[in-house]
Design an enzyme around this catalytic site. Structure first.
Site, PDB file in Angstrom:
ATOM      1  N   LYS A  18      30.445  -9.924  13.451  1.00 24.67           N
ATOM      2  CA  LYS A  18      31.578  -9.390  14.236  1.00 24.67           C
ATOM      3  C   LYS A  18      31.655 -10.043  15.607  1.00 24.67           C
ATOM      4  CE  LYS A  18      30.190  -5.071  14.434  1.00 24.67           C
ATOM      5  NZ  LYS A  18      28.942  -5.071  13.661  1.00 24.67           N
ATOM      6  N   ARG A 132      18.451 -13.902  14.587  1.00 22.83           N
ATOM      7  CA  ARG A 132      19.383 -13.708  15.700  1.00 22.83           C
ATOM      8  C   ARG A 132      18.669 -13.749  17.046  1.00 22.83           C
ATOM      9  NH1 ARG A 132      24.149  -9.362  15.573  1.00 22.83           N
ATOM     10  NH2 ARG A 132      22.578  -7.753  15.855  1.00 22.83           N
ATOM     11  N   ARG A 165      16.540  -9.177  20.087  1.00 30.50           N
ATOM     12  CA  ARG A 165      16.883  -7.800  20.451  1.00 30.50           C
ATOM     13  C   ARG A 165      15.857  -6.846  19.870  1.00 30.50           C
ATOM     14  NH1 ARG A 165      23.196  -7.064  19.007  1.00 30.50           N
ATOM     15  NH2 ARG A 165      22.403  -5.025  18.389  1.00 30.50           N
TER      16      ARG A 165
HETATM   17  P1  AMP Z   1      25.917  -3.774  18.453  1.00 30.23           P
HETATM   18  O1  AMP Z   1      25.622  -4.821  19.473  1.00 30.23           O
HETATM   19  O2  AMP Z   1      27.381  -3.588  18.216  1.00 30.23           O
HETATM   20  O3  AMP Z   1      25.134  -3.981  17.183  1.00 30.23           O
HETATM   21  O4  AMP Z   1      25.418  -2.387  19.077  1.00 30.23           O
HETATM   22  C1  AMP Z   1      24.057  -2.187  19.390  1.00 30.23           C
HETATM   23  C2  AMP Z   1      23.762  -0.713  19.501  1.00 30.23           C
HETATM   24  O5  AMP Z   1      24.553  -0.131  20.548  1.00 30.23           O
HETATM   25  C3  AMP Z   1      24.085   0.115  18.271  1.00 30.23           C
HETATM   26  O6  AMP Z   1      23.041   0.087  17.300  1.00 30.23           O
HETATM   27  C4  AMP Z   1      24.255   1.496  18.883  1.00 30.23           C
HETATM   28  O7  AMP Z   1      22.995   2.060  19.222  1.00 30.23           O
HETATM   29  C5  AMP Z   1      24.965   1.177  20.195  1.00 30.23           C
HETATM   30  N1  AMP Z   1      26.439   1.163  20.015  1.00 30.23           N
HETATM   31  C6  AMP Z   1      27.284   0.104  20.182  1.00 30.23           C
HETATM   32  N2  AMP Z   1      28.547   0.453  19.939  1.00 30.23           N
HETATM   33  C7  AMP Z   1      28.508   1.775  19.612  1.00 30.23           C
HETATM   34  C8  AMP Z   1      29.490   2.714  19.231  1.00 30.23           C
HETATM   35  N3  AMP Z   1      30.788   2.377  19.121  1.00 30.23           N
HETATM   36  N4  AMP Z   1      29.091   3.994  18.960  1.00 30.23           N
HETATM   37  C9  AMP Z   1      27.804   4.351  19.069  1.00 30.23           C
HETATM   38  N5  AMP Z   1      26.826   3.509  19.401  1.00 30.23           N
HETATM   39  C10 AMP Z   1      27.161   2.230  19.676  1.00 30.23           C
END
Ligand code: AMP
Length: 220
Positions: A18, A132, A165
């Site tokens: 994404k 990653r 990460r």
């Molecule tokens: P991502 O980088 O999109 O994979 O997000 C990393 C982490 O941030 C996720 O595993 C959640 O803990 C938190 N997070 C990001 N976006 C959201 C969202 N829309 N709702 C809830 N938690 C989020």
């Protein structure tokens, strides 16, 4: 597809690509990429009250509260650079978030143009995530095989050291996948019912996924 504005949501499991597609599409359509994950990680890095509140949840692969992410997105889309649209990457992740987004847009007389889901099966996700790398300073994301940084282990944008990460470690990835299937995947049906959903298969080769995404969006 409308050319004067473009509001797109990207859906997909963690590691489906994404962020990479959001970054590319943001440039292509000259609209900002809004990644809640990047915003939250920056808050953790900066040690803000929000960062302190969400650190443990994120590092354990749990979702942050709907209230917190809706507040972040509400503020962000009210900014001037979002006037002509945005690419939302990682939001919404639950049905209540999707409903809140609809309200935020409705208040401004706006709607989404499309919701693009990038489909990758779980076993491919787990193997991809191990490669990653991310820049803690600017949030840019790389992959040791599929999206290599130009210069060793340094960020192309800001030359900072790239790291893994905390939540990309395999045991946490399993929990994130579970959260995706339980809480986020139902959004596909939600948006399909509104006639907004477009799905593409996320391929190993970035160029193939990009081509499939572009074709799907051109057909809107
Ligand atoms: P991502 O980088 O999109 O994979 O997000 C990393 C982490 O941030 C996720 O595993 C959640 O803990 C938190 N997070 C990001 N976006 C959201 C969202 N829309 N709702 C809830 N938690 C989020």
């Amino acid at each position: 597809m409308k050319t004067n504005s473009f509001r797109l949501v990207l859906l997909g499991a963690p590691g489906a690509g994404k962020g990479t597609q959001a970054e590319r599409l943001a440039e292509k359509f000259s609209v900002p990429q809004i990644s809640t994950g990047v915003i939250l990680r920056a808050a953790i890095e900066a040690g803000t009250p929000l960062g302190l509140k969400v650190k443990e949840l994120i590092e354990n692969g749990k979702l942050v509260s709907d209230e917190d992410v809706v507040a972040i997105v509400g503020q962000r889309i009210a900014e001037k650079d979002c006037e002509n649209g945005f690419i939302l990457d990682g939001f919404p992740r639950t049905i209540p978030q999707a409903e809140a987004l609809e309200n935020l847009l409705e208040e401004r007389g706006l709607t989404l143009d499309a919701v693009l889901s990038i489909e990758v099966n779980d076993s491919d996700i787990v193997s991809r995530m191990s490669g990653r790398r991310v820049c803690k300073k600017c949030g840019a994301s790389y992959h040791v095989v599929y999206k290599r940084p130009r210069n060793g282990n340094l960020c192309d944008n800001c030359s900072s050291e790239l790291t893994i990460r905390e939540d990309d470690k395999v045991e946490v990835v399993m929990g994130r996948l579970e959260a995706y299937h339980k809480q986020t995947a139902p959004l596909k049906e939600y948006y399909a019912a509104k006639g907004l959903l477009v799905a593409v298969e996320g391929k190993e080769e970035l160029s193939e996924t990009s081509a499939a995404v572009d074709e799907a969006l051109e057909n809107l």
